[in-house]
Scaffold this active site. Structure first.
Site, mmCIF file in Angstrom:
data_model
loop_
_atom_site.group_PDB
_atom_site.id
_atom_site.type_symbol
_atom_site.label_atom_id
_atom_site.label_comp_id
_atom_site.label_asym_id
_atom_site.label_seq_id
_atom_site.Cartn_x
_atom_site.Cartn_y
_atom_site.Cartn_z
ATOM 1 N N HIS A 1 0.881 -1.172 0.000
ATOM 2 C CA HIS A 1 0.000 0.000 0.000
ATOM 3 C C HIS A 1 0.925 1.231 0.000
ATOM 4 O O HIS A 1 2.031 1.165 0.529
ATOM 5 C CB HIS A 1 -0.811 -0.069 1.300
ATOM 6 N N ASP B 1 3.109 -4.449 8.146
ATOM 7 C CA ASP B 1 1.884 -3.661 8.006
ATOM 8 C C ASP B 1 0.719 -4.646 8.138
ATOM 9 O O ASP B 1 0.462 -5.438 7.237
ATOM 10 C CB ASP B 1 1.901 -2.971 6.636
ATOM 11 N N GLN C 1 -4.540 -5.170 7.029
ATOM 12 C CA GLN C 1 -5.534 -6.104 6.478
ATOM 13 C C GLN C 1 -5.463 -7.468 7.164
ATOM 14 O O GLN C 1 -6.146 -8.410 6.750
ATOM 15 C CB GLN C 1 -5.310 -6.285 4.969
ATOM 16 N N LYS D 1 -10.615 -0.546 10.429
ATOM 17 C CA LYS D 1 -10.846 -1.713 9.576
ATOM 18 C C LYS D 1 -11.249 -2.931 10.391
ATOM 19 O O LYS D 1 -11.473 -4.011 9.850
ATOM 20 C CB LYS D 1 -9.582 -2.027 8.769
ATOM 21 N N CYS E 1 -4.835 2.542 -3.594
ATOM 22 C CA CYS E 1 -3.605 3.035 -2.953
ATOM 23 C C CYS E 1 -2.435 2.098 -3.204
ATOM 24 O O CYS E 1 -1.606 1.866 -2.328
ATOM 25 C CB CYS E 1 -3.794 3.250 -1.453
#
Lengths: 145, 406
Positions: free
Chosen positions: B121, B198, B201, B224, B361
């Protein structure tokens, strides 16, 4: 299911410009080139303008995008060709007012195909698609000044 | 798990869009919020609102207890050793930038390498581009397999003893690829590099254990995972966080302030300058309670089943291209024939279905896929097979609609 509402967005004339874009391609080296993209969605346009003595002699575009952004670019180049810079800018103003929901017919100017994009104003998420090419044109004229 | 029962706890899902029941398939962008989270925010503002770590008064104590209580919930949720390692940030972006500023820029030199992937991202690319420019370090990309996965051989090849930082997403927001971050962390450590994951997700959709992954930094967002916007988390190993300087200076993060010099509070507060994101943290705590009660394994299994079903059904649509590997997290990124994803998304929206369209993104990844944009349907615990069917029917109608007008 009925798509009546969608049909106000995807008018036949829009799809015609999308499938058969007018003025697609590059211009000679001495023309003005403006790159503009829509960073939120990835649409991009490269607009080529040839302006002489305050008149848009020629206009072409290249780029990628959705049906609304590309058909709008096609219609815009068609509309401003042969017009004075001031006329082009006033068309742009009428177009942006139209995107805000104003009725362009009150201005007593023949908009030709552009009028077909009036339905976009009912789809707020797509207004930026329609205005991309016009913003590029404004920027180009601004740089020329 | 009964997604139909779970849906009832999400008030927003009970509405019509353009005359059709809302089918929300954009949870990878932001998830919806259960009533428990909405109530926690409401209750905090109605009963406990106050600034934290200052007031002697009762409300100040209550707000502080709730805020720090949320930190403990986060610690437990990702199995960190200590709450000192849990720093509240505005989101994943701020968490990664904190490491890029406070760790990368302070330690990198010319000749050093930062290693990332093309899957990332923008928020896990640009901070490293900027850190590389500022320090003279080199930014390197691990090449990708044709299906959008990474091979550990390529990881071994790319990470060298000059590599100081490896940054990688655990789950791709575009392809759904699940990266072997635990194995990559091992390779990073073998070469003397630190590993940032990261997890934006990943944390919402699967059980994450930062000690098991043995990563050095882990970043994720609250919004999220059923929490409010504006709250996120940076986890870090204590010895690293301790050596790092704060990025923001001001109230809340100080110990002693003199005219020309000051000292910082201990971890984690030295990284939380200014009045912290109190309500956001409390909302995130409520989201963690909500998710934990259902169980992350249960949620993961539900999404796995859903995405498998969606792939099966979507593959039946002629002219539909699906991007990414077969084995994936709960999302499907696709293109429908020559219909531009914006146009597809508009026609889906007219049928009540919310999907994302654009570059997600991830412009470098779009280039790698050789497309300018894609559409994405992403699933969460409140989505049902019936909604997948609605998507598939709507996609067929979308194709038909553009077939007519083209």
């Amino acid at each position: 299911m009925s798509f009546d509402n969608l049909d106000t967005l995807y008018r036949q004339v829009i799809m015609d410009h999308y499938k058969n874009p007018r003025n697609r391609g590059a211009l000679d080296n001495d023309s003005l080139t403006i790159d503009m993209n829509n960073p939120t969605c990835g649409d991009r346009i490269q607009l080529h303008l040839q302006i002489e003595d305050g008149k848009v002699e020629d206009a072409k575009f290249e780029g990628e995008g959705c049906s609304i952004s590309l058909s709008s670019a096609s219609m815009m180049t068609q509309a401003i060709k042969g017009k004075s810079v001031d006329e082009a800018l006033s068309l742009s103003k009428i177009f942006s007012d139209m995107m805000l929901g104003e009725n362009p017919n009150e201005d007593d100017i023949d908009l030709g195909d552009i009028e077909a994009l009036q339905g976009v104003s009912k789809f707020p998420a797509r207004i930026k698609c329609a205005t991309l090419a016009w913003k590029a044109m404004e920027k180009g004229i601004d740089e020329q000044k | 798990m009964d997604a139909k029962e779970i849906r009832k706890q999400f008030p927003i899902l009970d509405q019509e869009i353009n005359g059709n029941p809302l089918v929300y398939l954009d949870s990878a962008a932001t998830s919806q919020k259960p009533i428990q989270v909405i109530k926690a925010l409401d209750e905090y503002y109605k009963q406990d609102n106050s600034n934290v770590h200052r007031g002697v008064h009762t409300l100040g104590t209550r707000a502080t207890d709730k805020y720090e209580g949320a930190r403990e919930k986060v610690r437990n949720f990702i199995n960190a050793e200590s709450t000192k390692q849990i720093i509240f940030t505005r989101g994943t972006t701020t968490a990664i930038n904190t490491v890029a500023y406070s760790y990368a820029r302070a330690t990198l030199q010319e000749g050093d390498e930062i290693v990332i992937t093309t899957l990332e991202h923008h928020s896990n690319i640009i901070p490293w581009q900027q850190a590389a420019k500022a320090t003279g370090a080199t930014l390197k990309y691990i090449p990708m397999q044709p299906d959008g996965t990474l091979s550990l051989e390529d990881v071994e090849q790319t990470i060298t003893e000059n590599t100081k930082i490896v940054a990688m997403m655990q789950v791709s927001n575009v392809l759904g690829t699940i990266n072997p971050v635990k194995e990559v962390a091992k390779i990073a450590h073998k070469n003397g590099a630190v590993m940032l994951v990261d997890g934006a997700q990943a944390v919402p959709h699967m059980a994450v254990d930062v000690q098991d992954l043995d990563c050095d930094f882990y970043a994720f967002s609250g919004h999220k995972m059923c929490g409010p916007t504006g709250i996120g988390v940076l986890y870090g190993k204590k010895e690293l966080l301790e050596q790092m300087e704060p990025v923001e200076f001001g109230g809340e993060m100080i110990d002693f302030v003199n005219l020309y010099d000051s000292t910082w509070k201990e971890l984690p507060w030295k990284f939380e300058g200014g009045t912290p994101i109190i309500a956001g943290a409390i909302g995130l705590g409520a989201a963690i309670d909500f998710l934990s009660e259902i169980g992350m394994e249960t949620i993961e299994a539900h999404e796995h089943k859903l995405v498998k079903y969606a792939m099966e059904q979507m593959k039946k649509i002629e002219g539909l291209t699906i991007y990414g590997p077969e084995n994936r997290a709960g999302l499907v990124t696709f293109n429908l024939d020559t219909v531009h994803p914006h146009d597809a998304a508009t026609v889906l929206d007219s049928q009540g279905i919310a999907v994302r369209a654009g570059h997600h993104c991830a412009q470098p990844l779009m280039k790698w896929l050789d497309v300018t944009a894609t559409a994405r349907a992403s699933f969460y615990l409140y989505n049902t097979e019936q909604e997948v069917d609605q998507l598939v029917t709507a996609l067929a109608k979308t194709k038909e609609y553009f077939g007519d007008v083209f």
